[in-house]
Design a protein around this motif. Sequence first.
Motif, mmCIF file in Angstrom:
data_model
loop_
_atom_site.group_PDB
_atom_site.id
_atom_site.type_symbol
_atom_site.label_atom_id
_atom_site.label_comp_id
_atom_site.label_asym_id
_atom_site.label_seq_id
_atom_site.Cartn_x
_atom_site.Cartn_y
_atom_site.Cartn_z
ATOM 1 N N HIS A 453 -61.427 -5.444 -70.186
ATOM 2 C CA HIS A 453 -62.718 -5.275 -70.605
ATOM 3 C C HIS A 453 -63.794 -6.174 -70.739
ATOM 4 C CE1 HIS A 453 -62.048 -0.582 -71.106
ATOM 5 N NE2 HIS A 453 -60.697 -1.015 -71.634
ATOM 6 N N CYS A 454 -63.130 -7.352 -71.322
ATOM 7 C CA CYS A 454 -64.057 -8.513 -71.539
ATOM 8 C C CYS A 454 -64.399 -8.782 -70.112
ATOM 9 C CB CYS A 454 -63.219 -9.595 -72.090
ATOM 10 S SG CYS A 454 -62.780 -9.089 -74.041
ATOM 11 N N PHE A 455 -63.796 -8.940 -69.098
ATOM 12 C CA PHE A 455 -64.187 -9.659 -67.834
ATOM 13 C C PHE A 455 -64.606 -8.673 -66.754
ATOM 14 C CE2 PHE A 455 -61.354 -12.858 -69.750
ATOM 15 C CZ PHE A 455 -62.169 -13.947 -69.745
ATOM 16 N N GLY A 456 -64.626 -7.341 -67.072
ATOM 17 C CA GLY A 456 -65.231 -6.403 -66.252
ATOM 18 C C GLY A 456 -63.944 -6.053 -64.942
ATOM 19 N N THR A 457 -62.906 -6.164 -65.558
ATOM 20 C CA THR A 457 -61.777 -6.102 -64.300
ATOM 21 C C THR A 457 -60.694 -5.000 -64.596
ATOM 22 O OG1 THR A 457 -60.468 -7.739 -65.290
ATOM 23 C CG2 THR A 457 -61.972 -8.529 -63.546
ATOM 24 N N ALA A 458 -59.732 -4.589 -63.441
ATOM 25 C CA ALA A 458 -58.845 -3.644 -63.650
ATOM 26 C C ALA A 458 -57.654 -3.712 -63.031
ATOM 27 C CB ALA A 458 -59.647 -2.157 -63.363
ATOM 28 N N THR A 459 -56.802 -3.041 -63.163
ATOM 29 C CA THR A 459 -55.462 -2.998 -62.357
ATOM 30 C C THR A 459 -55.287 -1.772 -61.657
ATOM 31 O OG1 THR A 459 -54.622 -4.836 -63.614
ATOM 32 C CG2 THR A 459 -53.027 -3.611 -62.397
ATOM 33 N N LEU A 460 -55.099 -1.735 -60.548
ATOM 34 C CA LEU A 460 -54.557 -0.310 -59.708
ATOM 35 C C LEU A 460 -53.140 -0.376 -59.404
ATOM 36 C CD1 LEU A 460 -55.772 2.373 -58.552
ATOM 37 C CD2 LEU A 460 -56.349 1.137 -56.516
ATOM 38 N N THR A 461 -52.425 0.479 -59.687
ATOM 39 C CA THR A 461 -51.000 0.699 -59.351
ATOM 40 C C THR A 461 -50.835 1.769 -58.492
ATOM 41 O OG1 THR A 461 -50.404 -0.275 -61.465
ATOM 42 C CG2 THR A 461 -48.729 0.793 -60.256
ATOM 43 N N LEU A 462 -50.022 1.438 -57.290
ATOM 44 C CA LEU A 462 -49.579 2.542 -56.506
ATOM 45 C C LEU A 462 -48.363 2.690 -56.394
ATOM 46 C CD1 LEU A 462 -51.544 0.688 -53.462
ATOM 47 C CD2 LEU A 462 -52.478 2.233 -55.122
ATOM 48 N N ASP A 463 -47.759 4.105 -56.734
ATOM 49 C CA ASP A 463 -46.400 4.436 -56.730
ATOM 50 C C ASP A 463 -46.011 5.437 -55.580
ATOM 51 O OD1 ASP A 463 -46.335 3.404 -59.169
ATOM 52 O OD2 ASP A 463 -46.855 5.309 -60.180
ATOM 53 N N THR A 464 -44.708 4.978 -54.940
ATOM 54 C CA THR A 464 -44.192 5.619 -53.883
ATOM 55 C C THR A 464 -42.841 6.264 -54.286
ATOM 56 O OG1 THR A 464 -43.029 3.647 -52.871
ATOM 57 C CG2 THR A 464 -45.263 4.325 -52.055
ATOM 58 N N ALA A 465 -42.040 7.209 -53.554
ATOM 59 C CA ALA A 465 -40.940 7.397 -53.828
ATOM 60 C C ALA A 465 -39.624 6.667 -53.533
ATOM 61 C CB ALA A 465 -40.452 8.845 -53.041
ATOM 62 N N GLY A 466 -39.529 5.712 -54.502
ATOM 63 C CA GLY A 466 -38.357 4.922 -54.465
ATOM 64 C C GLY A 466 -38.843 3.321 -54.226
ATOM 65 N N ALA A 467 -39.972 3.070 -54.105
ATOM 66 C CA ALA A 467 -40.335 1.590 -53.938
ATOM 67 C C ALA A 467 -40.414 0.873 -55.299
ATOM 68 C CB ALA A 467 -41.891 1.572 -53.471
ATOM 69 N N PHE A 468 -38.932 0.565 -55.674
ATOM 70 C CA PHE A 468 -38.801 -0.284 -57.003
ATOM 71 C C PHE A 468 -38.639 -1.745 -56.646
ATOM 72 C CE2 PHE A 468 -36.479 4.106 -57.166
ATOM 73 C CZ PHE A 468 -37.407 4.812 -58.098
ATOM 74 N N GLY A 469 -38.894 -2.177 -55.576
ATOM 75 C CA GLY A 469 -38.772 -3.275 -55.213
ATOM 76 C C GLY A 469 -39.849 -4.352 -56.259
ATOM 77 N N SER A 470 -39.590 -5.804 -56.046
ATOM 78 C CA SER A 470 -40.418 -6.684 -56.732
ATOM 79 C C SER A 470 -41.078 -7.535 -55.684
ATOM 80 C CB SER A 470 -39.722 -7.545 -57.730
ATOM 81 O OG SER A 470 -40.245 -8.328 -58.439
#
Length: 501
Positions: A453-470
């Motif tokens: 909120h301070c820097f005007g940014t955000a994080t977008l997370t994408l979920d798939t069926a079984g993508a548990f990798g790192s």
Amino acid sequence: MSLHDTPDEPREQRLHPWSWLFELQQHLQQFLLPLVALLVFGSRRQDGEWPFHLVTLAVLLAMAGSALLQYLTYRYRIGDDALTVRSGILERTRREIPFARIHKVVVHQNLLHRLFGVAELRLESAAGNRPEAQMRVLRLQQALELERLIRQGGTRVPLAADSTQAAPGTLLALPLPELVRLGLISNRALVVAAAAIGAVWQMFPREVAEDFVRDQGRQAMGYASQLQLDSVPLAGTVAVVLLIGLLLMAAMSIALAIVQYHGFRLSEAERRLTVERGLLTRLRSSVAHRRIQAWTLREGVMHRLFRRRQLRVDIASGGGQEQEGRALKELAPVAAPAACDALLRHLLPGVQWPPAQWQAVSMRGWWRLCLPALIIVAAVTALGCRQFGAWGLLPLLWLPWSALNAHRQVARMGYSIDPQRVAIRGGWWSRWWRVAELDKLQALRLDRSPLDHCFGTATLTLDTAGAFGSPPLRLHFLEAARARELMEQLGREMARRRLRW
């Protein structure tokens, strides 16, 4: 017994006659420590030790009986489009497993399997913590034939006609020089040594371990003092010892890589990928193209030194109890960057790789990645100054490197979205690329922390069926307006596309 007894009404079949022996082996591995403890503590008693031996014998007989009963009560039938399994001793269970629902097939052979000419077959679907069926054991030819039936969706093709089909094409093979590079890059011996030290430290009392380290250190220092070496010869001796240790670790790492990946072969047939590997224990794992949820390219410092990369995949399958060593995760444990890029282009037709252009993220607030290091360094510095005075300020030298690392990481972050897939890249010291097809996306999530909120940014997370990798499929440091725009764009694509997994 052949898999093609009667095409109209398939007969039930049993496992290999020696399957009870392998089931007994599995039971013994699970209860090895209690049995050893019972024998050890029973043998220490001078009087009346025979009851302990009787209990041990009774346990062994019970295990053998259970394994034999499981063999006698296990039946399977191969239908036109499904596999039927009946099992159980007191409680009978019948499972119908459609071939179309089997996502992954694993054929496992250890030394004992290879001695008897048999194999263990493991069938997994997209859900659940246990495999749909674990057939321990079948004749090797039966296991491979059943794998072929599943690959072809249960189509029973006569052998003469089947011989005219295209043979599986090899996409990647690892000769001995590549295995040597893999051993040097992965440094598996260091992991094994650390695990062994940790296990020994946990097994023995802390006082015993500390006394052993202290006594060995004193003996080494005493031996060094008796040599009466000057500083230069002493430094040379220490350097030679360290060099010998590093060479031994490298040799062990190469040996471990050869044992695990000997004969590595990635092949493709009927839209399924198959990986074979192993010197002592032979593994053969196959998965359909559509089950792959995400693709990951990795490139560490050692990879760049040898001009190599790694290609891994995330598969839609239940994995709480999944055995890590048998999972099909690595399509290319080590390969040239051009070979990895060619594999991606071949397995994802119509996808442009590498992307022509990467979209950068916001550089505002890049120093946020330094916050964990700043907190830890501040605490260590405070303790160091209290104990050692001015020398305690040395940990502050870590802060410039931490700042450089954080700035370079954010500067290299990027993403690329086209009509077929979304790609994310990150890392600096160790680099990575993550790719997922838009048809595999299941959910989107937009997060904004107080600092966002301070820097005007955000994080977008994408979920798939079984993508548990790192690392996860996550876009950090996006401009807030751009993050909302991407979320709406991807949401529209998800609404009009059919989920494929």
